[in-house]
Motif scaffolding. Structure first.
Motif, PDB file in Angstrom:
ATOM      1  N   ALA A  70       0.852  -1.182   0.000  1.00  0.00           N
ATOM      2  CA  ALA A  70       0.000   0.000   0.000  1.00  0.00           C
ATOM      3  C   ALA A  70       0.887   1.231   0.000  1.00  0.00           C
ATOM      4  CB  ALA A  70      -0.930   0.015   1.212  1.00  0.00           C
ATOM      5  N   ILE A  71       0.416   2.283  -0.649  1.00  0.00           N
ATOM      6  CA  ILE A  71       1.101   3.570  -0.552  1.00  0.00           C
ATOM      7  C   ILE A  71       0.949   4.036   0.890  1.00  0.00           C
ATOM      8  CG2 ILE A  71       1.300   5.882  -1.494  1.00  0.00           C
ATOM      9  CD1 ILE A  71       1.754   3.489  -3.484  1.00  0.00           C
ATOM     10  N   ALA A  72       2.047   4.413   1.508  1.00  0.00           N
ATOM     11  CA  ALA A  72       2.020   4.748   2.939  1.00  0.00           C
ATOM     12  C   ALA A  72       1.015   5.860   3.218  1.00  0.00           C
ATOM     13  CB  ALA A  72       3.405   5.178   3.402  1.00  0.00           C
ATOM     14  N   PRO A  73       0.108   5.652   4.164  1.00  0.00           N
ATOM     15  CA  PRO A  73      -0.810   6.732   4.548  1.00  0.00           C
ATOM     16  C   PRO A  73      -0.054   7.816   5.304  1.00  0.00           C
ATOM     17  CG  PRO A  73      -1.077   4.857   6.009  1.00  0.00           C
ATOM     18  CD  PRO A  73      -0.122   4.419   4.935  1.00  0.00           C
ATOM     19  N   PHE A  74      -0.640   8.983   5.368  1.00  0.00           N
ATOM     20  CA  PHE A  74      -0.026  10.071   6.123  1.00  0.00           C
ATOM     21  C   PHE A  74      -0.213   9.810   7.620  1.00  0.00           C
ATOM     22  CE2 PHE A  74      -0.883  12.624   2.177  1.00  0.00           C
ATOM     23  CZ  PHE A  74       0.436  12.888   1.885  1.00  0.00           C
ATOM     24  N   ASP A  75       0.849  10.045   8.368  1.00  0.00           N
ATOM     25  CA  ASP A  75       0.823   9.877   9.821  1.00  0.00           C
ATOM     26  C   ASP A  75       1.154  11.237  10.438  1.00  0.00           C
ATOM     27  OD1 ASP A  75       1.356   9.358  12.510  1.00  0.00           O
ATOM     28  OD2 ASP A  75       2.221   7.383  12.093  1.00  0.00           O
ATOM     29  N   LEU A  76       0.112  11.951  10.868  1.00  0.00           N
ATOM     30  CA  LEU A  76       0.306  13.310  11.375  1.00  0.00           C
ATOM     31  C   LEU A  76       1.149  13.336  12.639  1.00  0.00           C
ATOM     32  CD1 LEU A  76      -3.213  14.906  10.784  1.00  0.00           C
ATOM     33  CD2 LEU A  76      -1.255  14.753   9.239  1.00  0.00           C
ATOM     34  N   HIS A  77       0.971  12.330  13.506  1.00  0.00           N
ATOM     35  CA  HIS A  77       1.770  12.287  14.731  1.00  0.00           C
ATOM     36  C   HIS A  77       3.243  12.098  14.407  1.00  0.00           C
ATOM     37  CE1 HIS A  77       2.857  11.606  18.892  1.00  0.00           C
ATOM     38  NE2 HIS A  77       3.380  10.433  18.583  1.00  0.00           N
ATOM     39  N   GLN A  78       3.524  11.205  13.438  1.00  0.00           N
ATOM     40  CA  GLN A  78       4.914  10.991  13.038  1.00  0.00           C
ATOM     41  C   GLN A  78       5.509  12.259  12.430  1.00  0.00           C
ATOM     42  OE1 GLN A  78       6.199   8.788   9.366  1.00  0.00           O
ATOM     43  NE2 GLN A  78       6.845   7.251  10.865  1.00  0.00           N
ATOM     44  N   LEU A  79       4.724  12.960  11.619  1.00  0.00           N
ATOM     45  CA  LEU A  79       5.222  14.200  11.025  1.00  0.00           C
ATOM     46  C   LEU A  79       5.596  15.212  12.102  1.00  0.00           C
ATOM     47  CD1 LEU A  79       2.818  14.661   7.978  1.00  0.00           C
ATOM     48  CD2 LEU A  79       5.304  14.379   7.876  1.00  0.00           C
ATOM     49  N   GLU A  80       4.760  15.318  13.134  1.00  0.00           N
ATOM     50  CA  GLU A  80       5.078  16.228  14.236  1.00  0.00           C
ATOM     51  C   GLU A  80       6.399  15.840  14.892  1.00  0.00           C
ATOM     52  OE1 GLU A  80       3.820  18.941  15.211  1.00  0.00           O
ATOM     53  OE2 GLU A  80       1.641  19.016  14.986  1.00  0.00           O
ATOM     54  N   GLU A  81       6.589  14.534  15.114  1.00  0.00           N
ATOM     55  CA  GLU A  81       7.820  14.065  15.739  1.00  0.00           C
ATOM     56  C   GLU A  81       9.033  14.354  14.860  1.00  0.00           C
ATOM     57  OE1 GLU A  81       6.650  10.365  18.613  1.00  0.00           O
ATOM     58  OE2 GLU A  81       6.919   9.913  16.486  1.00  0.00           O
ATOM     59  N   ILE A  82       8.875  14.159  13.547  1.00  0.00           N
ATOM     60  CA  ILE A  82       9.987  14.407  12.627  1.00  0.00           C
ATOM     61  C   ILE A  82      10.387  15.875  12.652  1.00  0.00           C
ATOM     62  CG2 ILE A  82      10.653  14.459  10.193  1.00  0.00           C
ATOM     63  CD1 ILE A  82       8.931  11.916   9.847  1.00  0.00           C
ATOM     64  N   PHE A  83       9.403  16.760  12.658  1.00  0.00           N
ATOM     65  CA  PHE A  83       9.736  18.191  12.675  1.00  0.00           C
ATOM     66  C   PHE A  83      10.387  18.593  13.998  1.00  0.00           C
ATOM     67  CE2 PHE A  83       6.988  18.716   8.924  1.00  0.00           C
ATOM     68  CZ  PHE A  83       7.779  19.591   8.191  1.00  0.00           C
ATOM     69  N   GLU A  84       9.965  17.996  15.094  1.00  0.00           N
ATOM     70  CA  GLU A  84      10.634  18.257  16.374  1.00  0.00           C
ATOM     71  C   GLU A  84      12.096  17.818  16.311  1.00  0.00           C
ATOM     72  OE1 GLU A  84       8.420  16.243  19.363  1.00  0.00           O
ATOM     73  OE2 GLU A  84       6.874  17.793  19.522  1.00  0.00           O
ATOM     74  N   TYR A  85      12.307  16.641  15.751  1.00  0.00           N
ATOM     75  CA  TYR A  85      13.662  16.091  15.608  1.00  0.00           C
ATOM     76  C   TYR A  85      14.505  16.977  14.697  1.00  0.00           C
ATOM     77  CZ  TYR A  85      17.206  12.725  13.952  1.00  0.00           C
ATOM     78  OH  TYR A  85      18.374  12.101  13.600  1.00  0.00           O
ATOM     79  N   GLN A 137       2.101  24.921   7.476  1.00  0.00           N
ATOM     80  CA  GLN A 137       1.497  24.860   6.145  1.00  0.00           C
ATOM     81  C   GLN A 137       1.149  23.426   5.768  1.00  0.00           C
ATOM     82  OE1 GLN A 137       4.280  26.708   3.456  1.00  0.00           O
ATOM     83  NE2 GLN A 137       4.457  28.527   4.742  1.00  0.00           N
ATOM     84  N   ILE A 138       2.068  22.506   6.070  1.00  0.00           N
ATOM     85  CA  ILE A 138       1.854  21.097   5.725  1.00  0.00           C
ATOM     86  C   ILE A 138       0.665  20.530   6.495  1.00  0.00           C
ATOM     87  CG2 ILE A 138       2.813  18.781   6.061  1.00  0.00           C
ATOM     88  CD1 ILE A 138       5.526  19.925   5.273  1.00  0.00           C
ATOM     89  N   LEU A 139       0.610  20.783   7.792  1.00  0.00           N
ATOM     90  CA  LEU A 139      -0.465  20.210   8.601  1.00  0.00           C
ATOM     91  C   LEU A 139      -1.815  20.768   8.174  1.00  0.00           C
ATOM     92  CD1 LEU A 139       1.243  20.132  12.116  1.00  0.00           C
ATOM     93  CD2 LEU A 139       0.868  18.242  10.527  1.00  0.00           C
ATOM     94  N   ARG A 140      -1.858  22.053   7.810  1.00  0.00           N
ATOM     95  CA  ARG A 140      -3.121  22.629   7.317  1.00  0.00           C
ATOM     96  C   ARG A 140      -3.513  21.997   5.987  1.00  0.00           C
ATOM     97  NH1 ARG A 140      -0.731  27.300   9.450  1.00  0.00           N
ATOM     98  NH2 ARG A 140       0.061  27.939   7.419  1.00  0.00           N
TER      99      ARG A 140
END
Length: 230
Positions: free
Chosen positions: A73-88, A209-212
């Motif tokens: 499957a094409i990976a679904p978006f994971d908003l929690h993971q995105l938040e963690e990546i930006f923190e990192y 911008q991405i999260l919106r």
């Protein structure tokens, strides 16, 4: 575009297939959560199973494809993971930009400026990926620390599909061009505190911008396009 702009006929078949599938994933022609099979991809891209399997293995490594009950499957978006990546990213980019202020050479910054200017022109998502046009990665490389560079590169790879929702807009690219020029100028002046603050502001703006954009796309992609609870 340099190496990425070479005639695709010069590339081995496996690389061409990977580029085509990756480009369709990044541009959302293959939607997040969409189930695919080796056979369906063979038919869609007109190649045998071996290069398809090779491409899928690489796309799994890049976080763009996941194993599913019925193949892939094409990976679904994971908003929690995105938040963690930006923190990192905020942590590693802060360290990288400070070292870049100490170590970057003027001619290296000139090269990055040319890359930034390229970002204003029309480009495909795959060109963007292949050419490594992310100024954040290039600035991290100027730190002279390969671990910081690799950390930023990995974080960028894991957000690049979501960032395409923003980067495909000419208006957003114009804003990024201005902010990248500001950051490069501060590195050139060796103003580490100001450069770190500028890259932090820029990253937080992009994250917003991405999260919106992702929230706005929920209806388009449906429930399967997002990790449950994301």
């Amino acid at each position: 575009m340099g190496e990425a702009a070479r005639d695709s006929s010069d590339q081995p078949l496996g690389e061409r297939v990977l580029s085509r599938i990756r480009g369709d994933v990044l541009s959302l022609k293959l939607a997040p959560g969409e189930v695919v099979s080796e056979r369906s991809l063979e038919s869609a891209y007109g190649v045998s199973r071996t290069p398809i399997r090779q491409a899928l293995a690489e796309l799994i490594r890049e976080g763009l494809v996941v194993k599913a009950e019925r193949g892939y499957a094409i990976a679904p978006f994971d908003l929690h993971q995105l938040e963690e990546i930006f923190e990192y990213r905020e942590i590693v980019e802060d360290a990288a930009i400070r070292l870049a202020c100490e170590r970057a050479k003027p001619e290296e910054l000139d090269v990055i400026l040319r890359t930034v200017d390229q970002g204003l022109s029309d480009f495909t998502p795959d060109d963007w990926f292949e050419a490594g046009l992310d100024v954040h990665v290039q600035l991290a490389a100027l730190s002279g620390n390969r671990f910081l560079r690799d950390a930023v590169q990995d974080a960028v790879n894991r957000t690049i599909r979501a960032r395409w929702l923003v980067a495909s807009s000419p208006e957003a690219r114009a804003v990024a061009h201005r902010e990248h020029n500001e950051i490069i100028g501060l590195v050139r002046q060796r103003k580490s505190e100001e450069a770190a603050a500028a890259i932090r502001r820029h990253a937080r703006d992009v994250r917003g911008q991405i999260l919106r954009a992702l929230e706005d796309s929920r209806r388009l992609f449906g429930a399967r396009g997002f990790v449950e609870g994301g």
